[in-house]
Design a protein around this motif. Structure first.
Motif, PDB file in Angstrom:
ATOM      1  N   LYS A  92      45.911  83.280  15.430  1.00 31.59           N
ATOM      2  CA  LYS A  92      45.124  82.284  14.703  1.00 31.59           C
ATOM      3  C   LYS A  92      46.037  81.269  14.023  1.00 31.59           C
ATOM      4  N   LEU A 129      47.246  78.838  16.655  1.00 35.13           N
ATOM      5  CA  LEU A 129      46.235  77.841  17.034  1.00 35.13           C
ATOM      6  C   LEU A 129      46.075  76.751  15.976  1.00 35.13           C
ATOM      7  N   GLN A 169      47.554  76.082  24.096  1.00 34.68           N
ATOM      8  CA  GLN A 169      46.275  76.556  23.551  1.00 34.68           C
ATOM      9  C   GLN A 169      45.596  77.528  24.525  1.00 34.68           C
ATOM     10  N   THR A 188      47.485  80.823  24.469  1.00 34.38           N
ATOM     11  CA  THR A 188      47.268  81.519  23.187  1.00 34.38           C
ATOM     12  C   THR A 188      45.890  82.168  23.153  1.00 34.38           C
ATOM     13  N   ARG A 189      44.879  81.475  23.653  1.00 35.70           N
ATOM     14  CA  ARG A 189      43.526  82.050  23.655  1.00 35.70           C
ATOM     15  C   ARG A 189      43.415  83.212  24.645  1.00 35.70           C
ATOM     16  N   MET A 204      44.743  85.942  22.767  1.00 29.12           N
ATOM     17  CA  MET A 204      43.767  86.305  21.741  1.00 29.12           C
ATOM     18  C   MET A 204      42.703  87.242  22.328  1.00 29.12           C
ATOM     19  N   ALA A 240      36.613  84.683  23.904  1.00 29.08           N
ATOM     20  CA  ALA A 240      37.863  83.941  23.696  1.00 29.08           C
ATOM     21  C   ALA A 240      38.503  83.567  25.032  1.00 29.08           C
ATOM     22  N   THR A 241      38.491  84.477  25.992  1.00 29.55           N
ATOM     23  CA  THR A 241      39.096  84.204  27.297  1.00 29.55           C
ATOM     24  C   THR A 241      38.276  83.172  28.075  1.00 29.55           C
ATOM     25  N   THR A 258      36.627  80.784  26.709  1.00 27.88           N
ATOM     26  CA  THR A 258      36.981  79.495  26.094  1.00 27.88           C
ATOM     27  C   THR A 258      38.280  78.963  26.697  1.00 27.88           C
ATOM     28  N   ALA A 259      39.239  79.878  26.883  1.00 32.75           N
ATOM     29  CA  ALA A 259      40.494  79.466  27.524  1.00 32.75           C
ATOM     30  C   ALA A 259      40.244  78.980  28.947  1.00 32.75           C
TER      31      ALA A 259
END
Length: 660
Positions: A34, A37, A47, A50-51, A54, A69-70, A72-73
């Protein structure tokens, strides 16, 4: 007990936790990511990566959040020119969807990952996707295909910097060969995993590599138990892994591996070392139990309690064994979804301990709970098998569709070539015939494979029916056990009723005998009084009175016989008095206690015993000291309270005093 709950920690079981970390570390990783980010100037590529990390950190706490979260990536990666980021996002979703028990969706993400990895042209990305393919195949029951995928990953990623999957590939290959009982290849890939891990110096890879080496030596020792060096090597690498964890606790991502290593080490000490090594086994059990609870590993927690329970059972401490099993049961119930099979194992173990203790009702109750949890586990396994078969069927359908599309494309290409010329058309026709024959041959082979698969499915269905038959048989045995317990309970109640009836009849006889004895004594006293009032007493009067007194003494000697009859009716009275007084009470003391228990006063007791009341008071004081009663505790209250709690014994004591 050992055959139920003592588990062998194999590498394939450890790899199921390669994507999960402990709660404490996961929280630390989440906080760190976090913060990353929030950094300004973070590129879109950074980004996305990193996600993805995450999502990996969130999987242990909430798979839903990890998938979100994945995804979103993945959405962000679509705007990037390099398609390798989409491939990596899809590859990460493969493992997340599989852990969420959606094999179909995991397979779709794997196909997408391959598509974008090939578009990117990056060999390292393609190597990582091939690794993920092997990872998924090894978990859906396709080990041979998994080996091919892992070998392809090694070939593509060989010598490339940043290849973080090489150690895991060797590790998974060692696990597959361990399942195939191929100890030579298992050791070869475990050693390769250790060499690769040492080059990267990653603590997680080092722990996994040490664990792979330990398992390899353990399997070799199982094959030849005369070579003790294999067992020593297995323990050495297990201890190395645990030491690596303790030295790098803040850097370890997959703490669940250490819990399994500690449990396996404890199991080795328990299985192959004498009893003096029990402390070593217990020390590693404590480590495994602590980390198992922290990382939510139900199998580890249940196995730890089960092994400790087996220690207590071997010592003959059934109560301690039950306490440990119940503690394991309570630990499993704290999980949101406790494993029904583990619950069934614990219930079966508790039933076994209760049966050894002779507590059949409790054993029956635990046996019922075992049947209930076993049925739930059986239903869950059947559903998992159905899902796996459905996934395999869909995979075969996609393969057949792909072959069909390839055939159509080839046919269209042949038609286009026909227009070039007659000669070329003839050649193409010959080629088409040849390829058609080849495809028909492939189709025949494929049909044979499908028939073989259907045969395997039929055998699996037969096994399921056999398991159902076993469950019904267990229920029948449970019913028979319950009927037998009810019959034994009825027989016991009937025996108790007969005993009570016999005691009542004996009590009535004793009361009648006591009444006759009292009447006889009263007549004797009356006769003595009349003779004493007669003034014309004969010279032999003194001798006659003496004989009557001797007769009275002989009647007093019957006290011992009356006391024996009293103990036959309720043996607790005199026995408990003697126990409390450490067997220091005399026969006169016991007779005195029997008079007090029926409520006679000091004067009445003195009259019965023919002594002064003062002597009775001294005797009472002496009896209180022998019984260990305090100053505030009255002898009368103590004995009368015992008599009220045991009315049958108290009545007989009255008969004893009357007879005296």
């Amino acid at each position: 007990m050992n055959h139920i709950l003592k588990m062998r920690v194999v590498m394939m079981f450890v790899t199921l936790y390669m994507l999960t970390a402990g709660n404490i570390f996961a929280q630390t990783v989440q906080d760190s990511l976090k913060q990353v980010l929030k950094q300004p100037g973070l590129t879109p590529e950074e980004q996305v990566m990193t996600r993805i990390r995450m999502g990996r950190a969130l999987v242990d706490g909430s798979r839903k959040d990890a998938i979100a979260a994945t995804e979103t990536a993945l959405a962000m990666s679509r705007s990037l020119k390099d398609s390798k980021y989409q491939a990596l996002a899809h590859s990460a979703l493969v493992s997340l969807e599989y852990t969420a028990e959606d094999t179909t969706l995991a397979t779709h993400h794997l196909d997408s990952a391959f598509l974008f990895a090939k578009q990117s042209g990056d060999p390292l990305t393609l190597a990582s996707v091939w690794y993920r393919k092997g990872w998924l195949e090894s978990r859906i029951g396709k080990p041979h295909e998994a080996v091919k995928s892992f070998q392809e990953s090694l070939k593509l990623g060989k010598g490339l910097p940043g290849n973080i999957y090489e150690t895991s590939v060797y590790y998974n290959l060692a696990a597959i060969y361990s399942d195939w009982k191929d100890t030579d290849n298992q050791y070869r890939y475990a050693l390769a995993s250790l060499v690769s891990a040492r080059l990267r110096s990653d603590p997680d890879d080092m722990c996994n590599a040490y664990q792979a080496m330990a398992t390899s030596f353990e399997y070799q020792f199982d094959g030849d138990s005369s070579k003790r060096v294999f067992l020593d090597s297995a323990l050495y690498y297990n201890r190395k892994a645990i030491a690596t964890y303790e030295a790098n606790a803040s850097r370890i991502s997959f703490r669940s591996t250490i819990a399994l290593l500690a449990l396996n080490t404890a199991n080795l000490y328990d299985q192959y070392f004498p009893r003096p090594y029990r402390d070593s086994a217990q020390r590693y059990l404590d480590i495994a139990l602590r980390i198992g609870k922290e990382t939510n590993q139900q199998e580890v927690v249940a196995s730890c309690y089960g092994m400790m329970s087996s220690f207590a059972l071997n010592d003959g401490n059934y109560n301690r064994a039950s306490e440990l099993l119940l503690a394991g049961l309570m630990a499993l119930k704290t999980y949101p979804t406790p494993d029904n099979r583990l619950m069934a194992h614990l219930m079966e173990a508790l039933s076994d301990v209760a049966e050894r203790k002779g507590d059949l009702p409790t054993a029956l109750q635990y046996a019922r709970e075992y049947s209930r949890y076993y049925a739930k586990a059986f239903d869950a396994d059947r559903m998992a098998i159905a899902k796996r078969l459905e996934a395999q069927y869909q995979a075969r359908q996609r393969e057949q569709e792909l072959v069909s599309l390839q055939e159509k494309a080839a046919f269209n290409r042949k038609l286009n070539v026909v227009y070039i010329g007659l000669i070329v058309a003839c050649l193409v026709a010959l080629l088409y015939l040849f390829r058609s024959y080849h495809f028909r041959l492939q189709s025949t082979i494929q049909q044979q494979k499908l028939l073989e698969k259907e045969k395997q499915d039929g055998e699996l269905l037969i096994r399921l029916k056999e398991q159902e038959s076993i469950r019904l048989q267990l229920e029948k045995q449970e019913a028979e056990l319950q009927v037998r317990l009810q019959a034994e309970e009825a027989a016991r109640l009937q025996a108790e009723q007969q005993l009570i009836q016999t005691q009542k009849e004996q009590l009535q006889k004793d009361l009648l005998a006591g009444t006759l004895q009292v009447e006889q004594k009263n007549e004797l006293l009356q006769s003595l009084q009349e003779k004493l009032q007669d003034k014309s007493v004969q010279p032999d009067l003194a001798k006659q009175i003496t004989r009557m007194i001797e007769m009275h003494k002989r009647m007093d000697k019957t006290f011992e016989t009356t006391r024996s009859e009293f103990e036959n009716i309720h043996p607790e009275f005199f026995r408990k008095l003697q126990e409390k007084a450490n067997n220091t009470l005399t026969k006169l003391d016991l007779k005195h206690c029997s008079y007090i228990s029926i409520g006679l006063s000091t004067k009445e007791i003195a009259s019965h015993l023919g002594v002064a009341p003062k002597s009775i008071l001294m005797s009472r004081y002496r009896i209180k000291q022998k019984l260990g009663l305090g100053k505030d505790e009255g002898l009368d209250t103590y004995l009368m309270a015992w008599r009220e709690n045991n009315p049958l014994g108290g009545a007989t004591a009255g008969e004893v005093s009357g007879a005296g």
